[in-house]
Design an enzyme around this catalytic site. Structure first.
Site, short mmCIF file in Angstrom:
data_model
loop_
_atom_site.label_atom_id
_atom_site.label_comp_id
_atom_site.label_asym_id
_atom_site.label_seq_id
_atom_site.Cartn_x
_atom_site.Cartn_y
_atom_site.Cartn_z
N HIS A 62 0.84 -1.20 0.00
CA HIS A 62 0.00 0.00 0.00
C HIS A 62 0.87 1.24 0.00
O HIS A 62 1.90 1.30 0.68
CB HIS A 62 -0.96 0.02 1.21
N HIS B 269 0.90 5.25 0.88
CA HIS B 269 0.20 6.30 1.65
C HIS B 269 0.23 7.60 0.85
O HIS B 269 1.30 8.03 0.40
CB HIS B 269 0.91 6.56 2.97
P1 AMP Z 1 1.75 0.54 7.36
O1 AMP Z 1 2.37 0.87 8.68
O2 AMP Z 1 2.42 1.23 6.22
O3 AMP Z 1 1.62 -0.96 7.14
O4 AMP Z 1 0.30 1.17 7.41
C1 AMP Z 1 -0.86 0.44 7.55
C2 AMP Z 1 -1.98 1.45 7.57
O5 AMP Z 1 -3.21 0.77 7.38
C3 AMP Z 1 -2.10 2.24 8.87
O6 AMP Z 1 -1.94 3.62 8.59
C4 AMP Z 1 -3.50 1.89 9.36
O7 AMP Z 1 -4.14 2.99 9.96
C5 AMP Z 1 -4.20 1.43 8.11
N1 AMP Z 1 -5.30 0.50 8.30
C6 AMP Z 1 -5.31 -0.62 9.05
N2 AMP Z 1 -6.50 -1.25 8.96
C7 AMP Z 1 -7.27 -0.48 8.15
C8 AMP Z 1 -8.62 -0.59 7.68
N3 AMP Z 1 -9.42 -1.61 8.03
N4 AMP Z 1 -9.09 0.39 6.86
C9 AMP Z 1 -8.29 1.42 6.51
N5 AMP Z 1 -7.02 1.57 6.90
C10 AMP Z 1 -6.52 0.62 7.73
#
Ligand code: AMP
Ligand code: ZN
Length: 134
Positions: free
Chosen positions: A98, A100
């Site tokens: 993903h 950001h």
């Molecule tokens: P990372 O640390 O780059 O793996 O970021 C994962 C991101 O996913 C975090 O910013 C979380 O807030 C986000 N996240 C986790 N679960 C969900 C969800 N169900 N819907 C939307 N965002 C999510």
């Protein structure tokens, strides 16, 4: 596979979807740095940038570019961070690739990484290693 982002793609978990096409889905991060913080993901599961198919990455990158423009406009941001964590030690928590897309505002006080300096020969050595690895 027990992947929350695959479940979002499949519609088994809710999300605020802002964009999708045949390869990509974009939705609001549930814990935003600022409102409008968006995640762009490939619909086909890949753990991170190191493992994603080139065509899916191209689609994610192009969607991130489009969304950077749209999120900046929608939030009246002063700047945008586009970032990606790859593997746990780089801060990746959700193991579905993903990107950001984060709106930033003048004086919002968020810190990024601290820069350091190269030691003697260090830059030349790492330059050679990267060229060799390509
Ligand atoms: P990372 O640390 O780059 O793996 O970021 C994962 C991101 O996913 C975090 O910013 C979380 O807030 C986000 N996240 C986790 N679960 C969900 C969800 N169900 N819907 C939307 N965002 C999510
Ligand atoms: Zn997944």
């Amino acid at each position: 596979m027990d992947c929350i982002f695959c479940k979002i793609v499949a519609g088994e978990l809710p999300s605020h979807k802002v964009y999708e096409n045949e390869r990509v889905l974009a939705f609001l991060d549930i814990h935003p740095v600022h409102p409008g913080h968006t995640l762009v993901i490939p619909k086909v599961h890949a753990r991170n940038l190191l493992e994603i198919a080139a065509e899916d990455w191209a689609a994610v990158a192009e969607a991130a570019r489009m969304l950077a423009i749209a999120v900046e406009k929608a939030t009246d941001a002063d700047g945008m961070n586009i970032m990606m964590n790859n593997r746990a030690h780089a801060g990746q928590v959700v193991d579905h690739a993903h990107v950001h897309v984060i709106p930033r505002f003048k004086g919002d006080g968020l810190r990024q990484w601290s820069p350091r300096s190269y030691k003697e020969n260090e830059a030349a050595e790492i330059e050679a290693k990267i060229r060799e690895a390509l």
